[in-house]
Design an enzyme around this catalytic site. Sequence first.
Site, PDB file in Angstrom:
ATOM      1  CE  LYS A 273       9.066  13.688   3.301  1.00 52.09           C
ATOM      2  NZ  LYS A 273       8.590  13.539   1.903  1.00 52.09           N
TER       3      LYS A 273
ATOM      4  CB  SER B  89       2.606   2.885   0.555  1.00 49.35           C
ATOM      5  OG  SER B  89       3.963   3.175   0.835  1.00 49.35           O
TER       6      SER B  89
ATOM      7  CB  CYS C 209      -6.261   5.984   1.981  1.00 50.62           C
ATOM      8  SG  CYS C 209      -7.133   7.133   3.028  1.00 50.62           S
TER       9      CYS C 209
ATOM     10  CD  GLU D 245      -3.130   1.404  -1.372  1.00 52.06           C
ATOM     11  OE1 GLU D 245      -1.931   1.394  -1.031  1.00 52.06           O
ATOM     12  OE2 GLU D 245      -3.962   2.189  -0.900  1.00 52.06           O
TER      13      GLU D 245
END
Length: 510
Positions: free
Chosen positions: A187, A240, A295, A395
Site C-alpha cells: 500500500k 510518521s 527520515c 519533526e
Amino acid sequence: MSALEEAVSVKPASQQRVSHWIAGKAVASKSGRSGVVWNPATGEAQASVDFASAEEVDEAVAAAKSAFPEWRATALSKRSEIMFRLRELIYAKRHTIAGFLTREHGKTFNDALGEVARGLENVEFACGIPQLLKGEYSEQASRGVDVYQIRQPLGVVAGITPFNFPAMVPMWMFANAIACGNTFVLKPSEKDPSVSLYLADLLKQAGVPDGVFNVVQGDRVAVERLLAHPDIKAISFVGSTPVARYIYETGTRNGKRVQALGGAKNHMVVLPDADLGMAADAAVSAAYGSAGERCMAISVVVAVGRIADPLIEAIRERIGKLRIGPGMETGNDMGPLITKEHRDRVASYVENATAEGAVVVEDGRKHAVREQNGFFLGPSLLDRVRPGMHCYDDEIFGPVLSVVRAETYDEAVHIINDHPMGNGTAIFTRDGGAARQFQFDIEVGMVGINVPIPVPVAYYSFGGWKASLFGDLHMYGPEGVQFYTRAKLVTSRWPDPSTSRVDLGFPQVR
Ligand code: NAD
C-alpha cells in the site's frame, strides 16, 4: 539522449489515473473514491489515484494467498535467479524510475537516482537468499539425536510506505519478503503512487509469478483492512510516529507480526575541534537535501562551545549558494515540498520561531523561489533553538535547520538522549576518543562519525530507537530476513526399534 532527457520523455502510463495491481495485472478500482497526485514543481494536478475499498484489499490478499503455496515451494535457486533478473531490470530502468520520483515527489533527478541505487542494494542482498536462509544443525545433541532449525516464510505480508522514498522503502520490504517465500501486498503513499505500478511490472518481467506481488492504492480505509485481515501475517510500516504507533498497536493486537518505523529528529553534534568547512558542508547537505524530506535528514545541529558562531556563518554562506527549483532542471540542488499544505506547515515553524525565542538567521519564506508556482520553500536556518520550542520538539520534515548551542559534550549528549525520537545522529570531531564515547553514550539507533546521513548498507539493518521504531526487529538486511521468516526447530532420531521402551520421565540429554 541524456539520462535526464530520457526520464523526462517517458510519460507515466498512469498519468491520468493510478490504480491497483492484483494477480499480475493492472486493475481499475471501482471504489469511486480517489485523491489528487500533484506535480510539486508546478503546483498542478497531474493524475488521480484510486483509493481501494475494503473489498479490493480483500481481492489483493486473496490473490496473494492463492499464490503462496506454489511460491514457497519454489526452489531457492529459482527465487534467487528471479531476484538477479529483477536487479538487472531495475538497474536498466533506473532513469525511468528516477523520472517518476522527480515528477511526483519533486526531489532532484540526481537525488532520485540515489534513491533507486540505495533501494537496489536490497534486491542485490536478496539475490543471496539461499545463503541467508541456511539453517542450523547440531549433530548428536543427545545420543543418536540431532537438532536443527529451519526458517520458513510467514504467508501473506503487507507493506505500507511513506511519500518520501516511494521506490526505496518498498524495496526495503518486498525484496526480502518475496525472496524468503512470502507473497506481498504493497500500500504505497497516495501522494506519489505511480512508481509502485512500474515496479510491479518489472517484477512480473523478472519472472515473479502472478499474485506474489500486489499493489493496492489508497488511504486509511485500505490500511485498516490490512490491519484487520486475518490472512495478513505481518505488516511492515514506514511513516510518521503517530501512525507508526497506531499500526504497531493495532496490528499486534490483531495477532500480526509488526515492524513500524516512525519519524525522526536527527541531531548532528559538532565539537569545537571539528573541521569547520567539513562540518558546514555536511550540515547543509544533510539538512536541505531532498528539501529536508528524509527520515535521516539532519534537522538539528548541536554546536558545542566556541564553534557555534563560525559554524553558523559557514552554514549561512553555503545556504546562499544553493540552487532551488524544479527537480528536472539540471543544476538544481533542492526541489519543492510534496504538497502545498505540507509546505505551509513547514513555513509555520519559521513564522513562529521568533515568538518562541529562536533567532531566524535565514528565512526560507522570503526566498525568490517562492514566486514560482510549485510548492517551494527556501532553506531556513534557526539559531538559539532550545528543547520545549515547537521547532525543536516536532519533526518539521522540511528545509529548516535548527542550531542548539551546548556548553559541553555532556550537555549535547543529554539534549539528544532526552528527545523522544532516536532515528539517526552524527558527531563531527577530529578526536577519535570523543567519537567512540559518543557511540557508547548516545541513545539513537544509527550513528554517523563524520558521516551526516548514516543509512546502513543493505547487508546491515535499518532502524531507530525510542519513538522512531515500534517492534523488535529493524528493517531489511539480516533482521529483515528474520522478520519475514519464522523458525522451526526439529529434534530427530532414527533409533533401532528394538531399543525402544516406555519412559514417562521428561526427556533428558543422555
Ligand atoms: P504518513 O505517516 O503520513 O504516511 C505513511 C503511510 O501511512 C502512507 O501510506 C499513508 O497512506 C498511511 N497513513 C497516513 N495516515 C494514516 C492513518 N491515519 N491511518 C492509517 N494509515 C495512514 O507519513 P508520510 O508523510 O507519508 O511520510 C513522512 C514520515 O515518514 C516522516 O515522519 C518520516 O520521518 C517518516 N519516515 C520514516 C522513515 C524511517 O525509516 N524511520 C523512513 C521514511 C520516512
